[in-house]
Design a protein around this motif. Sequence first.
Motif, short mmCIF file in Angstrom:
data_model
loop_
_atom_site.label_atom_id
_atom_site.label_comp_id
_atom_site.label_asym_id
_atom_site.label_seq_id
_atom_site.Cartn_x
_atom_site.Cartn_y
_atom_site.Cartn_z
N LEU A 110 -8.82 49.98 24.14
CA LEU A 110 -8.34 48.63 23.40
C LEU A 110 -6.93 48.22 23.81
O LEU A 110 -6.53 47.14 24.10
CB LEU A 110 -8.33 48.95 21.96
CG LEU A 110 -10.02 48.59 21.13
CD1 LEU A 110 -9.59 48.82 19.62
CD2 LEU A 110 -10.44 47.30 21.61
N ARG A 111 -5.97 49.61 23.94
CA ARG A 111 -4.70 49.26 24.43
C ARG A 111 -4.63 48.84 25.91
O ARG A 111 -3.80 47.88 26.34
CB ARG A 111 -3.93 50.50 24.21
CG ARG A 111 -3.52 50.67 22.77
CD ARG A 111 -2.60 52.25 22.77
NE ARG A 111 -2.93 53.05 23.20
CZ ARG A 111 -3.53 54.20 22.90
NH1 ARG A 111 -3.69 54.33 21.44
NH2 ARG A 111 -3.99 55.37 23.48
N GLU A 119 -9.36 53.77 21.47
CA GLU A 119 -8.11 53.29 21.40
C GLU A 119 -7.36 52.96 22.75
O GLU A 119 -6.84 52.03 22.78
CB GLU A 119 -7.23 54.44 20.46
CG GLU A 119 -7.47 54.27 18.94
CD GLU A 119 -6.78 55.41 18.31
OE1 GLU A 119 -6.05 56.34 18.99
OE2 GLU A 119 -6.92 55.61 16.97
N GLU A 120 -7.85 53.94 23.51
CA GLU A 120 -7.14 53.85 24.90
C GLU A 120 -7.72 52.49 25.62
O GLU A 120 -6.89 51.64 26.28
CB GLU A 120 -7.49 55.00 25.80
CG GLU A 120 -6.99 54.91 27.08
CD GLU A 120 -7.38 56.14 28.36
OE1 GLU A 120 -6.83 56.12 29.29
OE2 GLU A 120 -8.05 57.00 27.42
N LYS A 176 -14.76 62.31 12.14
CA LYS A 176 -13.36 62.29 12.43
C LYS A 176 -12.57 63.35 12.70
O LYS A 176 -11.47 63.53 13.53
CB LYS A 176 -12.44 61.22 11.69
CG LYS A 176 -13.02 59.87 12.07
CD LYS A 176 -11.98 58.83 10.85
CE LYS A 176 -12.56 57.39 11.02
NZ LYS A 176 -11.61 56.60 10.25
N TYR A 222 -12.65 58.26 19.14
CA TYR A 222 -11.70 57.49 18.86
C TYR A 222 -10.54 57.40 19.85
O TYR A 222 -10.05 56.19 20.05
CB TYR A 222 -11.18 58.05 17.41
CG TYR A 222 -11.83 57.37 16.36
CD1 TYR A 222 -11.78 56.33 15.89
CD2 TYR A 222 -13.20 58.20 15.74
CE1 TYR A 222 -12.61 55.40 14.96
CE2 TYR A 222 -13.59 57.71 14.66
CZ TYR A 222 -13.62 56.29 14.21
OH TYR A 222 -14.19 55.94 13.19
N ALA A 223 -10.12 58.44 20.57
CA ALA A 223 -9.36 58.52 21.54
C ALA A 223 -9.68 57.46 22.60
O ALA A 223 -8.71 56.74 23.18
CB ALA A 223 -9.03 59.88 22.28
N ASP A 229 -4.20 45.92 20.15
CA ASP A 229 -3.34 46.97 19.16
C ASP A 229 -3.77 46.80 17.91
O ASP A 229 -3.30 46.63 16.67
CB ASP A 229 -1.85 46.56 19.11
CG ASP A 229 -0.94 47.79 18.48
OD1 ASP A 229 -1.57 48.78 18.39
OD2 ASP A 229 0.13 47.35 17.98
N THR A 230 -5.04 47.33 17.68
CA THR A 230 -5.82 47.44 16.74
C THR A 230 -6.72 49.02 16.41
O THR A 230 -7.26 49.01 17.53
CB THR A 230 -6.94 46.29 16.58
OG1 THR A 230 -6.35 45.30 16.54
CG2 THR A 230 -7.66 46.39 14.98
N HIS A 231 -6.70 49.37 15.33
CA HIS A 231 -7.41 50.59 15.22
C HIS A 231 -9.00 50.15 15.46
O HIS A 231 -9.51 49.16 14.90
CB HIS A 231 -7.22 51.30 13.90
CG HIS A 231 -7.98 52.63 13.69
ND1 HIS A 231 -9.35 52.86 13.42
CD2 HIS A 231 -7.46 54.00 13.90
CE1 HIS A 231 -9.52 54.05 13.24
NE2 HIS A 231 -8.52 54.71 13.67
N PRO A 232 -9.60 51.11 16.11
CA PRO A 232 -11.09 51.00 16.28
C PRO A 232 -11.99 50.47 15.02
O PRO A 232 -12.90 49.49 15.05
CB PRO A 232 -11.68 52.26 16.98
CG PRO A 232 -10.49 52.80 17.60
CD PRO A 232 -9.49 52.36 16.67
N ASP A 233 -11.68 51.03 13.95
CA ASP A 233 -12.40 50.78 12.67
C ASP A 233 -12.17 49.24 12.34
O ASP A 233 -13.19 48.92 11.88
CB ASP A 233 -12.04 51.53 11.58
CG ASP A 233 -12.60 53.33 11.69
OD1 ASP A 233 -13.52 53.33 12.55
OD2 ASP A 233 -12.04 54.06 11.05
#
Length: 406
Positions: free
Chosen positions: A167-168, A164-165, A151, A160-161, A173-177
């Motif tokens: 998913l959004r 997150e993009e 990380k 991770y960016a 609206d959930t963190h990848p982990d």
Amino acid sequence: MTSSPAHIAMFSIAAHGHVNPSLEVIRELVARGHRVSYAVPASFAEKVAETGATPVVYASTLPTDEDPDAWGTELIDNLEPFLADAMQVLPQLAEAFDEDRPDLVLHDITAYPAPVLAHTWGVPAVSLWPNLVPWEGYEEEVAEPMFAELKASARGKAYYARFEEWLRGHGVDTHPDRFVARPRRALVLIPRALQPHADRVDESVYTFVGACQGTRAEQGEWRRPDGAEKVALVSLGSSFTKQPGFYRDCAEALAGLPGWHVVLQIGRFVDPTELGELPLNVEVHSWVPQLAILRQADVFITHAGAGGSQEGLATGTPMVAVPQAVDQFGNADMLQSLGVARHVPMEEVTPERLREAVLALVDDPEVACRAREIRESMAREGGTLRAAGLIEEELVRAGAGPRAEA
């Protein structure tokens, strides 16, 4: 209250360790009258169709069991392909189900598009979890130390960016982990005995149903040869099998023992001629009906994958665990702590070490007693029938199907 016939969609990837654990559950759901669509790459379509489900074939970019080296060597090498594949698979699956949306989504833990689609469709999603699950405190104790360096790296931050993009962009609206490791609901297709810190697992989310193996009659039978007093099965699964030296060590370790018969499953990446001349009490195959043999075997030399581990436990077969990758190391330690196995690291394998481990297991009455206790406890977990029943409970809660029956 029971569920009425419904349309269920299952999603997985082209890997034996992810498809196989779900098949008996799918077969049972079809037998109960549900229509099941199973999204999977073409290489597994025939296997899926045998359950009565309808394969929904999609094109995947993930490395397959035929090319395990393609996964690379670093942690990030094992993560990026799943996200890249999910991003290109999602439009395929959205189109495939556009006019035939399911009442419930089932999915393997690696099938990232599935919970996204469930969110889009407004239907419940249930994960069919084929290996160890996170316990309360897992993130602090295991995940954070493991992922800290990744990380902090440029490549990790970019990964991770992107995640997150993505998913959004689909309203998640959930963190990848948490998206990967903390599903809304999961049925765990391994026995509770294999789970580290089982007392700290949130069983309102993760329900252990144990092995869902079925009879495997379609794989054929195996008969113990005349005169074979003891039988050893050797298998490293389907992926990390390119180990001719290991198979030679196994043959040397056991072939000279009076009354023993050895079955070597060497996979697709080793030519039997690489093993040299073997004694008559050693048979060699690229594939075997593993469960049929384990029902008669006295010891199992295994890579300790989730599937093989639970098959060994379900048949009460003592194991010599020689892990090759990922969760297999933890499984090997867990099997040893249960008192039914010896963990022998690959770098320490010699014919003498293997022979000592095998004989110590089969000569110890405490091992046999413990193996029997675990086998009996697994039978009480419910397996396929319980899994199907819990899935139908989810359908009832969702009011799925053309009617609700009380």
